[in-house]
Design an enzyme around this catalytic site. Structure first.
Site: not given
Ligand code: UMA
Length: 444
Positions: A119, A142, A187
């Site tokens: 991607k 993402n 995942h």
């Molecule tokens: N949280 C809660 N309740 C929950 C779960 C989490 O409150 O049940 C809180 C956590 O405590 C934390 C926050 O949510 O404070 C984290 O949110 P998040 O994991 O969505 O983090 P972001 O920084 O917003 O990052 C997200 C994407 N993260 C995921 O999909 C896990 C980022 O992708 C992405 O870059 C960003 O938005 C901007 O669009 C990362 C990822 O690992 C790189 N993606 C996966 C992948 O590529 O395989 C899908």
């Protein structure tokens, strides 16, 4: 969509939650942000939003936080089983993913790219191609910068990398061009079944009409079986020759549209590996749908250096080449990365297991991996699955893994960090893991 005076709950205060909360306040919404983490861990994120009229519920979750709420916007990391999401569904409060909200405000045509692997490379390539046409373009999703952060500006195009998590709560998200590159297991710590994961990916096509384009991989059975359900115009890519669509030979990528044909040379490209030919085929398919001319596409194919942490060459030492593929966070990615090398590989793998099956690695590990060095939380799990296939050693951490690899690699070998797991046991994210690996390799 008019958000003035609407009460919106944003779940999760990291990159997406922060950008979403900011946008919502700009729209005049009354914003509440919740996060499981306590305030002391979220100080930086809260400071970035200082001065904005936002209320916080931190350090847990409580269904009373939904009282009076009109919309809920979960961060991608929030699973559907989350208490607040389940309760919102029961109360019929609309839940919108951040990309669903963003697309309701984004004015420019949109390219959205999903798939288990490739991607980021494809998104960046397409972004460069459209940029080279002289257009103002947002590239993100993402990949890094949340889509919602871009919607207040004027753009000619948007190119967004989209994950399955972001597609869980979309209804009207309608990209002009939607691409699904491939699907292999990933995942499975989040989805009950592989089919659930595939269904989330397929939602990228859900709101498209006959005026839009769907770019899909002919060679991936899980992707191709969707073609009958897709309503937009299909442009497919794959390795077999076709009259309509895109295919590759050993030296060229060929685009055909009935009578028209364009050929793109692979002689000067810097990306290597079969999976990168697939990424380039996808990028050519998308670029043609977006009306990019042949010389512009060829120029970007020739000059694109590849991305950090994706089969990134680090250095050669004593005739051994070291590669950082820290973004290889699932089994499918590692299979493709290993396929890119003809020489024997010392493979460094491990981290947090995502509940998938390691069996697809069996043949490749037997054929290509001279020594398997396992570290991190999943080391025993991987050792049970693959340890009998080649010389295998278990170490504590990445430092020990690099030391071991350097001590055992022979002239002509490749040392490859391609972990097949996520990084969160020992690192903040895959990027930090890749940086640490590169530093250790340079210190050898
Ligand atoms: N949280 C809660 N309740 C929950 C779960 C989490 O409150 O049940 C809180 C956590 O405590 C934390 C926050 O949510 O404070 C984290 O949110 P998040 O994991 O969505 O983090 P972001 O920084 O917003 O990052 C997200 C994407 N993260 C995921 O999909 C896990 C980022 O992708 C992405 O870059 C960003 O938005 C901007 O669009 C990362 C990822 O690992 C790189 N993606 C996966 C992948 O590529 O395989 C899908």
């Amino acid at each position: 969509m008019d958000l003035q005076g609407k009460r919106v709950l944003v779940i999760g205060l990291a990159r997406t939650g922060g950008a979403t909360a900011r946008f919502l306040t700009e729209q005049g919404a009354s914003v509440v942000v919740s996060d499981l983490r306590p305030e002391v861990e979220l100080k930086q994120a809260m400071d970035a939003l200082a001065g904005l009229p936002i209320r916080y519920h931190l350090g847990g979750e409580n269904k009373q936080w939904l009282d009076g709420i009109d919309y809920v916007i979960p961060s991608p990391g929030v699973a559907m089983e989350n208490l607040l999401l389940r309760e919102a569904a029961a109360l019929h409060i609309p839940v919108l993913s951040e990309i669903e909200l963003a697309c309701r405000f984004f004015q420019a045509p949109l390219v959205a790219i999903t798939g288990t692997n490739g991607k980021s490379t494809t998104t960046t390539l397409v972004g460069e191609m459209i940029k080279a046409k002289g257009q103002k373009i947002f590239v993100g999703g993402n990949l890094g910068a949340p889509f919602i952060g871009a919607v207040s500006e004027d753009w000619d195009w948007g190119v967004v990398e989209i994950s399955s998590f972001q597609l869980e709560w979309v209804e009207t998200f309608r990209p002009r061009i939607a691409a699904l590159l491939n699907i292999t297991e990933d995942h499975l710590d989040r989805y009950a079944t592989f089919s659930d994961y595939c269904r989330a990916k397929e939602r990228i096509f859900r709101a498209q009409t006959a005026d839009d384009f769907a770019v899909i991989n002919r060679d991936d059975p899980r992707v191709w079986e969707m073609h009958a359900r897709i309503k937009s115009r299909i442009v497919s890519f794959g390795f077999s020759e076709v009259k309509d669509g895109v295919f590759a030979t050993a030296t060229e990528i060929v685009w055909r549209d009935g009578e028209n044909e364009e050929r793109f040379s692979l002689q000067r490209v810097k990306l290597h590996g079969v999976h990168n030919v697939e990424n380039m085929m996808a990028a050519v398919s998308i670029a043609k749908c977006a009306g990019i001319s042949r010389p512009v596409i060829q120029e970007i194919l020739d000059s694109f250096p590849g991305l950090e942490h994706r089969l990134e060459f680090v250095r050669e030492r004593n005739g051994v080449r070291y590669y950082n593929d820290s973004k290889g966070t699932n089994v499918g990615a590692v299979v493709k990365s290993l396929a890119s090398f003809a020489d024997p590989v010392v493979l460094l793998a491990g981290g947090v297991d995502k509940g998938g099956d390691y069996a697809p690695l069996t043949d490749t590990v037997k054929q290509k991996v001279r020594r398997l060095v396992l570290f991190g939380a999943a080391k025993e799990i991987i050792a049970r699955a693959l340890g009998g296939l080649t010389e295998t050693v278990i170490v504590d951490d990445i430092q020990a893994a690099v030391r071991d690899a350097a001590a055992h690699a022979r002239t002509g070998d490749v040392v490859l960090l391609s972990p097949s797991c996520s990084s969160f046991d020992q690192f903040r994210n895959y990027a930090e893991r890749g940086q640490v690996f590169k530093r250790l390799v340079h210190e050898l």
